[in-house]
Design an enzyme around this catalytic site. Structure first.
Site, PDB file in Angstrom:
ATOM      1  CB  CYS A 143      -0.934   0.010   1.201  1.00 30.09           C
ATOM      2  SG  CYS A 143      -2.095  -1.352   1.140  1.00 30.09           S
ATOM      3  CG  ASN A 191      -6.794  -1.464   0.229  1.00 29.69           C
ATOM      4  OD1 ASN A 191      -5.982  -1.129  -0.629  1.00 29.69           O
ATOM      5  ND2 ASN A 191      -6.457  -1.699   1.489  1.00 29.69           N
ATOM      6  CG  HIS A 242      -3.505   3.087   1.106  1.00 36.18           C
ATOM      7  ND1 HIS A 242      -3.900   2.583  -0.111  1.00 36.18           N
ATOM      8  CD2 HIS A 242      -3.620   2.055   1.993  1.00 36.18           C
ATOM      9  CE1 HIS A 242      -4.224   1.315   0.035  1.00 36.18           C
ATOM     10  NE2 HIS A 242      -4.073   0.967   1.297  1.00 36.18           N
TER      11      HIS A 242
END
Ligand code: ACO
Length: 335
Positions: A115, A292, A262
């Site tokens: 990430c 995500n 993020h």
């Protein structure tokens, strides 16, 4: 003084929309649970057999970024590709983008920071640009999660969260007073590596062993996430690393015009917004539509924030990420 500017941004997501209600048909979950815990309403999952693999999606996002930067592919002099879901175990997808774009034999670097991959890649690119080594760097974050998720009730704590997609930016030098990347900050804490990981197949779980065991209950093939543990670390580290960027540049939280965290979980973004005393429209979120997308989430969100007119010339933009590794990072950019 030479700094790095983001000259063009692009994104690409597969057409296939998977809603929470679609997931209810695959596993014991509910739209209410997913929305309440994560904010996610739907995500894109590439259709099996489509050509939406990480390098192709990255190439498509790059074509949009180059168009927006007003440059041709043959002007790119370096590629950085961030992903946790490469097309192959090796080689990494950076070289595939070089080939797909038909670019001459430039360098192509693969970044494996999950990430935080986009922020890590941006920090590396920033060094090359400020030292005058390269003039047009293509930085890509792209992920194809859908093929590797356990889409049964057993995997519901992970599979409902992740989506597919790609984002890309073209990075160039600028000498415009005060503009560009002002600072970047990177961190890691490897002692928590196994709290969010996909451990097999790997060099510690090679194919002969897998074949010999032939165990359908071997969960090492799927991503594992200790959700609560990750959540608690994420909220702390996001706050710390944004604070570090502000301290390094002498800015206050109130100076930030737009924060793009993020897109891990809408609850994490909302917690940050409240803790930092930012207004709702100062934090950009699109996890509701895409889930995500790991290394792709920040460039996809940046691309959509620009399309929606959320970022103006001269704005102070903060990007921050936390994820598997654990790794985390931040940057402040004067747009
Ligand atoms: N549907 C219904 N119930 C579910 C689901 C689901 N999809 N998933 C889990 N549950 C159940 C669990 O089984 C558990 O039931 P039990 O109480 O009977 O045992 C209950 O819901 C609560 O489960 P938790 O895992 O405690 O749920 P939590 O509130 O922690 O939410 C979540 C889970 C959304 C994953 C959250 O922990 C989270 O967002 N964590 C952070 C994720 C993150 O930031 N990742 C970093 C980036 S990703 C990267 O780097 C690759």
């Amino acid at each position: 003084m030479i700094r790095t500017k983001i000259a063009g941004v692009g994104h690409y997501v597969p057409e296939n929309v998977v809603t929470n209600h679609d997931l209810e048909k695959l596993m014991d979950t509910s739209d209410a649970w997913i929305q309440e815990r994560t904010g996610i309403k739907e995500r894109r999952w590439a259709l099996p057999g489509s050509d939406d693999n990480p390098s192709v999606m990255g190439t498509r996002a790059s074509q949009m970024a180059m168009k927006n930067a007003g440059i041709e592919a043959d002007e790119i002099d370096f590629i950085i590709f961030a992903t946790l879901s490469p097309d192959y175990y090796f080689p990494g997808p950076g070289v595939m983008v070089q080939d797909q774009l038909g670019i001459k034999e430039i360098g192509a670097l693969d970044v494996r920071n999950q990430c935080s991959g986009f922020i890590y890649g941006l920090s590396v690119a920033d060094q090359f640009i400020r030292t005058g080594t390269y003039k047009n760097i293509l930085l890509i974050g792209s992920e194809l999660h859908s093929g590797g998720l356990d889409k049964t009730t057993r995997g519901r704590g992970v599979s409902v969260i992740f989506g597919d997609g790609a984002g890309a930016v073209v990075l160039q030098p600028t000498q415009e007073e005060g503009k560009g990347v002002l600072t970047t900050h990177l961190h890691s804490e490897g002692k928590h590596a196994k709290e969010l990981a996909l451990l097999g197949p790997s060099t510690s779980h090679w194919v002969p062993e897998i074949i010999e065991k032939n165990d359908p209950d071997d969960l090492s093939y799927y991503p594992y996430m200790n959700g609560n543990f990750v959540f608690k670390h994420a909220v702390t580290r996001f706050g710390e690393v944004i604070g570090e960027a502000l301290q390094a540049t002498g800015y206050q939280t109130s100076d930030i015009d737009l924060l793009i965290p993020h897109q891990a979980n809408l609850r994490i973004s909302q917690y940050l917004q409240q803790k930092m005393g930012l207004k709702e429209d100062q934090v950009f979120n699109n996890i509701q539509k895409y889930g995500n997308t790991t290394a792709a989430s920040i460039p996809i969100a940046l691309s959509e924030a620009l399309q929606e007119g959320k970022l103006k010339n001269g704005d102070l933009l903060c990007l921050a990420a936390f994820g598997s590794g654990f790794t985390w990072g931040s940057t402040l950019i004067r747009w």
